[in-house]
Design a protein around this motif. Structure first.
Motif, PDB file in Angstrom:
ATOM      1  N   LEU A 108       0.809  -1.213   0.000  1.00  0.00           N
ATOM      2  CA  LEU A 108       0.000   0.000   0.000  1.00  0.00           C
ATOM      3  C   LEU A 108       0.844   1.265   0.000  1.00  0.00           C
ATOM      4  CD1 LEU A 108      -2.689  -1.042   2.637  1.00  0.00           C
ATOM      5  CD2 LEU A 108      -2.784  -1.266   0.134  1.00  0.00           C
ATOM      6  N   ALA A 109       1.992   1.216   0.651  1.00  0.00           N
ATOM      7  CA  ALA A 109       2.914   2.352   0.736  1.00  0.00           C
ATOM      8  C   ALA A 109       4.277   1.800   1.124  1.00  0.00           C
ATOM      9  CB  ALA A 109       2.428   3.383   1.754  1.00  0.00           C
ATOM     10  N   GLN A 110       5.306   2.622   0.960  1.00  0.00           N
ATOM     11  CA  GLN A 110       6.663   2.166   1.204  1.00  0.00           C
ATOM     12  C   GLN A 110       7.460   3.266   1.899  1.00  0.00           C
ATOM     13  OE1 GLN A 110       5.663   2.741  -2.189  1.00  0.00           O
ATOM     14  NE2 GLN A 110       4.384   0.909  -2.065  1.00  0.00           N
ATOM     15  N   GLN A 111       8.344   2.865   2.791  1.00  0.00           N
ATOM     16  CA  GLN A 111       9.211   3.818   3.474  1.00  0.00           C
ATOM     17  C   GLN A 111      10.599   3.221   3.613  1.00  0.00           C
ATOM     18  OE1 GLN A 111       7.913   6.592   6.715  1.00  0.00           O
ATOM     19  NE2 GLN A 111       9.095   5.209   8.007  1.00  0.00           N
ATOM     20  N   PHE A 112      11.601   4.013   3.286  1.00  0.00           N
ATOM     21  CA  PHE A 112      12.990   3.574   3.355  1.00  0.00           C
ATOM     22  C   PHE A 112      13.786   4.551   4.200  1.00  0.00           C
ATOM     23  CE2 PHE A 112      11.233   1.909  -0.548  1.00  0.00           C
ATOM     24  CZ  PHE A 112      11.661   0.581  -0.528  1.00  0.00           C
ATOM     25  N   VAL A 113      14.689   4.017   5.019  1.00  0.00           N
ATOM     26  CA  VAL A 113      15.558   4.831   5.867  1.00  0.00           C
ATOM     27  C   VAL A 113      17.000   4.477   5.548  1.00  0.00           C
ATOM     28  CG1 VAL A 113      16.179   5.500   8.215  1.00  0.00           C
ATOM     29  CG2 VAL A 113      13.814   4.845   7.692  1.00  0.00           C
ATOM     30  N   VAL A 114      17.806   5.507   5.312  1.00  0.00           N
ATOM     31  CA  VAL A 114      19.239   5.336   5.090  1.00  0.00           C
ATOM     32  C   VAL A 114      19.972   6.216   6.086  1.00  0.00           C
ATOM     33  CG1 VAL A 114      21.146   5.516   3.454  1.00  0.00           C
ATOM     34  CG2 VAL A 114      18.846   4.920   2.623  1.00  0.00           C
ATOM     35  N   ARG A 115      20.925   5.619   6.811  1.00  0.00           N
ATOM     36  CA  ARG A 115      21.724   6.377   7.783  1.00  0.00           C
ATOM     37  C   ARG A 115      23.200   6.256   7.433  1.00  0.00           C
ATOM     38  NH1 ARG A 115      18.240   3.322  11.367  1.00  0.00           N
ATOM     39  NH2 ARG A 115      16.503   4.636  12.023  1.00  0.00           N
ATOM     40  N   SER A 116      23.887   7.387   7.453  1.00  0.00           N
ATOM     41  CA  SER A 116      25.302   7.408   7.097  1.00  0.00           C
ATOM     42  C   SER A 116      26.063   8.323   8.042  1.00  0.00           C
ATOM     43  CB  SER A 116      25.499   7.895   5.646  1.00  0.00           C
ATOM     44  OG  SER A 116      24.830   7.055   4.729  1.00  0.00           O
ATOM     45  N   LEU A 117      27.394   8.211   7.978  1.00  0.00           N
ATOM     46  CA  LEU A 117      28.286   9.077   8.745  1.00  0.00           C
ATOM     47  C   LEU A 117      29.194   9.822   7.777  1.00  0.00           C
ATOM     48  CD1 LEU A 117      29.437   6.616  11.567  1.00  0.00           C
ATOM     49  CD2 LEU A 117      27.700   8.408  11.757  1.00  0.00           C
ATOM     50  N   ILE A 118      29.443  11.094   8.088  1.00  0.00           N
ATOM     51  CA  ILE A 118      30.426  11.882   7.351  1.00  0.00           C
ATOM     52  C   ILE A 118      31.350  12.544   8.366  1.00  0.00           C
ATOM     53  CG2 ILE A 118      28.900  12.333   5.391  1.00  0.00           C
ATOM     54  CD1 ILE A 118      28.404  15.136   6.577  1.00  0.00           C
ATOM     55  N   GLN A 119      32.519  12.972   7.907  1.00  0.00           N
ATOM     56  CA  GLN A 119      33.450  13.692   8.761  1.00  0.00           C
ATOM     57  C   GLN A 119      33.738  15.058   8.151  1.00  0.00           C
ATOM     58  OE1 GLN A 119      37.045  11.611   9.841  1.00  0.00           O
ATOM     59  NE2 GLN A 119      35.986  10.450  11.423  1.00  0.00           N
ATOM     60  N   PRO A 120      33.400  16.140   8.848  1.00  0.00           N
ATOM     61  CA  PRO A 120      33.715  17.479   8.352  1.00  0.00           C
ATOM     62  C   PRO A 120      35.220  17.631   8.119  1.00  0.00           C
ATOM     63  CG  PRO A 120      32.199  17.590  10.203  1.00  0.00           C
ATOM     64  CD  PRO A 120      32.665  16.170  10.125  1.00  0.00           C
ATOM     65  N   ARG A 121      35.577  18.412   7.103  1.00  0.00           N
ATOM     66  CA  ARG A 121      36.989  18.577   6.753  1.00  0.00           C
ATOM     67  C   ARG A 121      37.677  19.671   7.554  1.00  0.00           C
ATOM     68  NH1 ARG A 121      34.339  17.743   1.787  1.00  0.00           N
ATOM     69  NH2 ARG A 121      34.909  15.748   0.834  1.00  0.00           N
ATOM     70  N   HIS A 122      36.918  20.641   8.031  1.00  0.00           N
ATOM     71  CA  HIS A 122      37.533  21.787   8.686  1.00  0.00           C
ATOM     72  C   HIS A 122      37.206  21.882  10.172  1.00  0.00           C
ATOM     73  CE1 HIS A 122      37.501  22.992   4.357  1.00  0.00           C
ATOM     74  NE2 HIS A 122      38.707  23.391   4.677  1.00  0.00           N
ATOM     75  N   PHE A 123      36.635  20.833  10.727  1.00  0.00           N
ATOM     76  CA  PHE A 123      36.299  20.818  12.153  1.00  0.00           C
ATOM     77  C   PHE A 123      36.659  19.460  12.727  1.00  0.00           C
ATOM     78  CE2 PHE A 123      33.628  23.986  10.232  1.00  0.00           C
ATOM     79  CZ  PHE A 123      33.557  25.018  11.166  1.00  0.00           C
ATOM     80  N   ARG A 124      37.268  19.467  13.894  1.00  0.00           N
ATOM     81  CA  ARG A 124      37.623  18.217  14.556  1.00  0.00           C
ATOM     82  C   ARG A 124      36.470  17.620  15.347  1.00  0.00           C
ATOM     83  NH1 ARG A 124      42.734  16.529  14.799  1.00  0.00           N
ATOM     84  NH2 ARG A 124      44.367  17.868  13.952  1.00  0.00           N
ATOM     85  N   ASP A 125      35.426  18.409  15.572  1.00  0.00           N
ATOM     86  CA  ASP A 125      34.287  17.970  16.370  1.00  0.00           C
ATOM     87  C   ASP A 125      33.011  18.232  15.583  1.00  0.00           C
ATOM     88  OD1 ASP A 125      32.133  17.837  18.309  1.00  0.00           O
ATOM     89  OD2 ASP A 125      33.657  17.963  19.881  1.00  0.00           O
ATOM     90  N   GLY A 126      32.212  17.187  15.381  1.00  0.00           N
ATOM     91  CA  GLY A 126      30.975  17.351  14.638  1.00  0.00           C
ATOM     92  C   GLY A 126      30.028  18.342  15.291  1.00  0.00           C
ATOM     93  N   ARG A 127      30.048  18.400  16.617  1.00  0.00           N
ATOM     94  CA  ARG A 127      29.181  19.344  17.325  1.00  0.00           C
ATOM     95  C   ARG A 127      29.565  20.780  17.001  1.00  0.00           C
ATOM     96  NH1 ARG A 127      30.395  16.862  23.105  1.00  0.00           N
ATOM     97  NH2 ARG A 127      32.434  16.976  22.077  1.00  0.00           N
ATOM     98  N   GLU A 128      30.867  21.036  16.912  1.00  0.00           N
ATOM     99  CA  GLU A 128      31.329  22.382  16.585  1.00  0.00           C
ATOM    100  C   GLU A 128      30.900  22.767  15.168  1.00  0.00           C
ATOM    101  OE1 GLU A 128      35.459  25.020  16.409  1.00  0.00           O
ATOM    102  OE2 GLU A 128      35.544  22.821  16.538  1.00  0.00           O
ATOM    103  N   PHE A 129      31.029  21.834  14.238  1.00  0.00           N
ATOM    104  CA  PHE A 129      30.612  22.091  12.861  1.00  0.00           C
ATOM    105  C   PHE A 129      29.125  22.441  12.803  1.00  0.00           C
ATOM    106  CE2 PHE A 129      28.820  19.924   8.978  1.00  0.00           C
ATOM    107  CZ  PHE A 129      29.089  20.967   8.105  1.00  0.00           C
ATOM    108  N   LEU A 130      28.297  21.632  13.455  1.00  0.00           N
ATOM    109  CA  LEU A 130      26.861  21.872  13.402  1.00  0.00           C
ATOM    110  C   LEU A 130      26.478  23.154  14.136  1.00  0.00           C
ATOM    111  CD1 LEU A 130      25.460  18.265  13.932  1.00  0.00           C
ATOM    112  CD2 LEU A 130      25.809  19.496  11.786  1.00  0.00           C
ATOM    113  N   SER A 131      27.101  23.412  15.279  1.00  0.00           N
ATOM    114  CA  SER A 131      26.720  24.590  16.073  1.00  0.00           C
ATOM    115  C   SER A 131      27.187  25.892  15.428  1.00  0.00           C
ATOM    116  CB  SER A 131      27.275  24.477  17.493  1.00  0.00           C
ATOM    117  OG  SER A 131      28.696  24.522  17.486  1.00  0.00           O
TER     118      SER A 131
END
Length: 227
Positions: A108-131
Motif C-alpha cells: 500500500l505504501a513504502q518507506q525507506f531509511v538510510v543512515r550514514s556518517l560523514i566527517q567534516p573537513r575543517h572541524f575536529r568535532d561534529g558538534r562544533e561544525f553543526l553549532s
C-alpha cells in the motif's frame, strides 16, 4: 566537494492490507529464504510484536532482520557493512517471496531509511561544525544554556516537487560514538500501491532515498564546511 559517506544502516517498511498473521506461512517464507544464503535468515521467532526472522550479530550493534506485523514487513540491516545494492536485492527478494506466500497482491505504501556518517573537513568535532555552521545563533547564545553541549541536530521535511511522489525527512545530528563524525539520515516515504510483480520498483525507491542523502544533503553540508 561533497563527502564520501559511510552508510551504517538501512531500513525498509513495506505496508500491506491489515491481516491476521499465520505463523505456518511465515515459517514457509523463512524456509524458502534459508535456502538462499545471500538473503536468508538463520532464526525464526513468533513474538507478541510480530514474527521475526533474524541473523546472529557478528559484532556490537549489528542487526539483520525481517519482521512481519499485522500491517507491514520491516527489513533492517545495521552496522553490517551492507551496500545499497545488497539491501536493494534483499528487499526485492524478501518482499516477493513473502507476498507470494502470504497471498498479498500489492503493497500500500513504502518507506525507506538510510543512515550514514560523514566527517567534516575543517572541524575536529561534529558538534562544533553543526553549532557554528548549520545551527549558528552565535557563541553568546549557546552560553546562555549554562551547560556543555553534548549533542545537537536538525530535522528537515522536504515534500516532493512536481512529478515526484516521495517525501524526504532528513535528520543531521552529532554522533556520540565518535565526536568527529556527523550522523545523517534520510527517510523516504512513498504513497501508492506497488504490485508484487513490480517489486523491483522498491529498489528504485531505495536508490532514490540513498542518492538524495549522499548527493544533495552531502553537498549542502559540504558547502557549509569552510575554514
Amino acid at each position: 566537494m561533497s563527502y564520501d559517506p559511510r552508510t551504517i544502516a538501512f531500513t525498509a517498511e513495506i505496508l500491506y492490507p491489515p491481516q491476521q498473521l499465520r505463523a505456518d506461512l511465515a515459517q514457509s517464507v523463512h524456509n524458502s529464504l534459508y535456502r538462499q544464503p545471500a538473503v536468508g535468515y538463520q532464526n525464526f521467532q513468533v513474538a507478541p510484536d510480530g514474527i521475526h526472522l533474524t541473523n546472529l550479530p557478528q559484532g556490537p550493534g549489528q542487526v539483520s532482520s525481517a519482521t512481519f506485523t499485522w500491517d507491514r514487513l520491516i527489513l533492517r540491516d545495521e552496522l553490517r557493512g551492507t551496500s545499497v545494492e545488497d539491501f536493494a536485492g534483499r528487499t526485492v527478494n524478501v518482499v516477493t517471496q513473502s507476498f507470494q506466500t502470504l497471498g498479498i497482491t500489492a503493497s500500500l505504501a513504502q518507506q525507506f531509511v538510510v543512515r550514514s556518517l560523514i566527517q567534516p573537513r575543517h572541524f575536529r568535532d561534529g558538534r562544533e561544525f553543526l553549532s557554528r555552521r548549520l545551527v549558528a545563533p552565535g557563541n553568546d547564545a549557546w552560553q546562555t544554556l549554562g551547560r556543555q553541549l553534548q549533542s545537537l541536530g536538525v530535522r528537515l521535511v522536504l515534500p516532493p516537487p512536481a512529478g515526484a511522489k516521495g517525501t524526504f525527512h532528513v535528520r543531521v545530528e552529532s554522533w556520540p560514538q565518535d565526536a568527529r563524525s556527523v550522523w545523517i539520515e534520510n527517510t523516504g516515504s512513498f504513497a501508492g500501491p506497488i504490485a508484487v510483480g513490480d517489486a523491483p520498483q522498491l529498489a528504485e525507491l531505495l536508490y532514490e532515498t540513498y542518492r538524495y542523502l549522499t548527493g544533495p544533503v552531502g553537498a549542502f553540508l559540504a558547502a557549509l564546511d569552510t575554514p
